[in-house]
Scaffold this active site. Structure first.
Site, PDB file in Angstrom:
ATOM      1  N   HIS A 115       0.852  -1.202   0.000  1.00 21.79           N
ATOM      2  CA  HIS A 115       0.000   0.000   0.000  1.00 21.79           C
ATOM      3  C   HIS A 115       0.883   1.245   0.000  1.00 21.79           C
ATOM      4  CE1 HIS A 115      -4.255  -1.431   1.084  1.00 21.79           C
ATOM      5  NE2 HIS A 115      -3.596  -2.400   0.495  1.00 21.79           N
TER       6      HIS A 115
ATOM      7  N   TYR B 136      -9.460   5.994   6.390  1.00 20.16           N
ATOM      8  CA  TYR B 136      -9.629   6.432   7.779  1.00 20.16           C
ATOM      9  C   TYR B 136     -10.656   7.562   7.736  1.00 20.16           C
ATOM     10  CZ  TYR B 136      -5.388   3.920   9.274  1.00 20.16           C
ATOM     11  OH  TYR B 136      -4.455   2.947   9.564  1.00 20.16           O
TER      12      TYR B 136
ATOM     13  N   PRO C 264      -5.267   1.789  18.360  1.00 20.22           N
ATOM     14  CA  PRO C 264      -4.944   1.202  17.050  1.00 20.22           C
ATOM     15  C   PRO C 264      -4.878   2.174  15.877  1.00 20.22           C
ATOM     16  CG  PRO C 264      -7.149   0.555  17.761  1.00 20.22           C
ATOM     17  CD  PRO C 264      -6.528   1.258  18.914  1.00 20.22           C
TER      18      PRO C 264
ATOM     19  N   LYS D 200       0.100   0.885  14.807  1.00 23.65           N
ATOM     20  CA  LYS D 200       1.470   0.808  15.338  1.00 23.65           C
ATOM     21  C   LYS D 200       1.696  -0.325  16.331  1.00 23.65           C
ATOM     22  CE  LYS D 200       3.186   3.763  12.842  1.00 23.65           C
ATOM     23  NZ  LYS D 200       3.361   2.898  11.696  1.00 23.65           N
TER      24      LYS D 200
ATOM     25  N   TYR E 160       3.624   6.917   9.561  1.00 20.92           N
ATOM     26  CA  TYR E 160       2.780   5.785   9.175  1.00 20.92           C
ATOM     27  C   TYR E 160       3.615   4.633   8.605  1.00 20.92           C
ATOM     28  CZ  TYR E 160      -1.464   3.331   7.861  1.00 20.92           C
ATOM     29  OH  TYR E 160      -2.460   2.390   7.769  1.00 20.92           O
TER      30      TYR E 160
END
Ligand code: FAD
Ligand code: DHB
Length: 389
Positions: free
Chosen positions: A72, A200, A292, A296, A384
């Site tokens: 991704h 998200y 969450p 991580k 990220y």
């Protein structure tokens, strides 16, 4: 029994450490409280940083992952009426991969078993003795019989509710914690993912996340009340609520189906310091928990394993204690940054019960800044994809 490193906990941290040390000829025994099927049945993380992938390669267990994982290069963020994508590849040159924690754990168990690695399941009353002496040992019972393992070092990889952290006296141990006033309700369904990237989403009704495991296995989450239980949520109610929280164009094309797993996780930030006491080292969830948002949890477990593995190899191969002596310091320096990212991403994307109009404007300003500012996106992307080890 005698071993070089006794590992408590057969989750991803303990198994990865055991497999890595085996590659260097260092002997380990893993003690796991539950059965293998129980450990493999836990649906948890799905996003791996490249640092994690590299460790799996170093451990010689990446064949299936390299074939089946999905790269991704970015993720979508939506907030009310605004939506944008953060391109990790452009911003950092790196990416994350989708490969479930269940698969990671299965690959590690297969590898340990193929190499005759010692894993004891169904262990009760695991107790650490003499961690602050030069002769530590661990006792445990299986089927009512007590056993003892003498060792050089102990790795406490037994998760948040394990015994390892509790072994460190309160005069030495300091804990930092923040609880969030909501949980995540997660659903796994054999349906195609709604979008090729993760979404998200924050709406007036709360947070939602659209994730996946493969072309026909999707993982979705919605922010829920801490008093909810999975049985309170029918599949139909879950899908209806998810659709209300994601942009209409995705809601319209969302393929729904029966859930094959449904669970609720409370959200928590937690760090214990130090992560070493004498010959005991804490790794992964035994030492720290992140909410969450930002994926991580498993990735911070992997960075601990990286530091401990290298420290132990340095000790056994070169008789140099520098790596193990600095384990806690090195691991915590990275952990606190991952804690900060997970905490700030949680704050950015959830609805909090006590938010007033001003708080909502601040949240919106944060989102608009992230949408419009390449440097802000770059900071997000660096965190990220994973900070360097
Ligand atoms: P664990 O996976 O907890 O493994 C510890 C092992 O130790 C377990 O197998 C346990 O049975 C064993 N054990 C415990 N006590 C003892 C004992 N006394 N003796 C012997 N063995 C013992 N992270 C993400 O990035 N994304 C997610 O979506 C996500 N979802 C999660 C959902 C839930 C419900 C939970 C709890 C965690 C989630 N996480 C997620 C976090 C991620 O799964 C963890 O960070 C990861 O599992 C840590 O691995 P670990 O090996 O350190 O601990
Ligand atoms: C998943 C979980 C997360 O916490 C996250 O940020 C991304 C993905 C998952 O389970 O797929």
């Amino acid at each position: 029994m005698r071993t070089q490193v006794a590992i408590i906990g057969g989750g991803p941290s303990g198994l990865l450490l055991s497999q890595l040390l085996h590659q260097k000829g260092i002997d380990t025994v893993v003690l796991e409280k539950k059965t293998k099927d129980y450990v493999l049945g836990r649906i948890r993380a799905g996003i791996l940083e490249t640092g994690f992938v590299d460790l799996m390669r170093e451990a010689g267990v990446s064949d299936r992952m390299d074939k089946e994982c999905f790269v991704h290069d970015g993720a979508v963020i939506s907030f009310g009426d605004t939506e944008f994508s953060i391109n990790f590849k452009d911003l950092t040159g790196s990416h994350v991969v989708v490969y479930g924690q269940t698969e990671v754990t299965r690959d590690l168990y297969d590898a340990r078993e193929a190499l005759d690695g010692k894993i004891v399941f169904n262990t009760d009353n695991v107790t650490i003795h003499g961690a602050d002496t030069d002769t530590p040992f661990v006792t445990y019972t299986t089927d009512g019989t007590e056993h003892r393992i003498d060792c050089d070092y102990i790795a406490g990889c037994d998760g948040f509710h394990g015994v390892s952290r509790q072994t460190i006296p309160l005069t030495v141990r300091r804990e930092y914690e923040k609880l969030y006033p909501f949980g995540w309700l997660g659903v796994l369904s054999e349906t195609p993912p709604v979008h090729e990237e993760l979404i998200y989403a924050c709406s007036d009704r709360g947070f939602a996340l659209c994730s996946m495991r493969n072309e026909n296995l999707s993982r979705y989450y919605i922010q829920c009340s801490l008093s909810d239980s999975p049985e309170d949520w029918t599949d139909a109610a879950f899908w209806t609520e998810l659709k209300r929280r994601i942009p209409a164009k995705y809601a319209e094309r969302l393929v729904t189906g029966p859930s094959i797993e449904k669970s609720i996780a409370p959200l928590r930030s937690f760090v214990t310091e130090p992560m070493r006491w004498g010959r005991l080292f804490l790794c992964g969830d035994a030492a720290h928990i992140v909410p969450p948002t930002g994926a991580k949890g498993l990735n911070t477990a992997a960075s601990d394993i990286h530091y401990l593995y290298n420290g132990l190899v340095q000790f056994y191969e070169e008789a140099d204690r520098e790596g193990i002596d600095r384990y806690s310091e090195k691991a915590l320096a990275r952990i606190w940054k991952a804690e900060r990212f997970s905490w700030s991403t949680t704050n950015l994307l959830h609805r909090f019960p006590y938010q007033n109009e001003f708080d909502l404007k601040m949240q919106r300003a944060d989102i608009d800044f992230l949408r419009d500012n390449r440097e802000a996106q770059s900071v997000f992307a660096q965190n990220y994809v994973g900070l360097p080890y």
